[in-house]
Design a protein around this motif. Structure first.
Motif, short mmCIF file in Angstrom:
data_model
loop_
_atom_site.label_atom_id
_atom_site.label_comp_id
_atom_site.label_asym_id
_atom_site.label_seq_id
_atom_site.Cartn_x
_atom_site.Cartn_y
_atom_site.Cartn_z
N HIS A 1 1.72 6.23 -7.27
CA HIS A 1 0.52 7.05 -7.37
C HIS A 1 -0.14 7.16 -6.01
N SER A 2 -0.56 8.37 -5.67
CA SER A 2 -1.20 8.62 -4.38
C SER A 2 -2.66 8.18 -4.40
N ASP B 1 -0.30 0.36 -6.52
CA ASP B 1 -0.31 1.79 -6.85
C ASP B 1 0.99 2.24 -7.51
N GLN C 1 7.05 4.95 -10.37
CA GLN C 1 6.06 5.98 -10.02
C GLN C 1 5.15 5.41 -8.95
N THR D 1 2.02 12.38 -7.67
CA THR D 1 2.72 11.12 -7.86
C THR D 1 4.19 11.30 -7.52
#
Length: 63
Positions: A12-13, A54, A10, A20
């Motif tokens: 994450h922004s 992230d 994943q 995501t």
């Protein structure tokens, strides 16, 4: 960070409102599960990734 083929990554922004991204690790090119990883995303594109802070790796189902 360690991963295996079939694990889900994943990303994450850092931007509000951007979802995501999730992708399946299809190849591990580092030694002993280390990056880089070849990742196939849900839209079909593939990318070679060196995951940053992230990113989260989820083990494949059943492990």
């Amino acid at each position: 960070m360690r991963a295996s083929i079939g694990d889900v990554i994943q990303v994450h922004s850092k931007t509000v409102g951007v979802p995501t991204q999730r992708g399946e690790i299809v190849e591990v090119r580092g030694s002993e599960g280390a990056p880089p990883y070849l990742v196939r995303f849900s839209d079909g594109h593939e990318s070679l990734m060196f995951p940053g802070p992230d990113c989260v790796i989820e083990p494949r189902h059943g492990e």
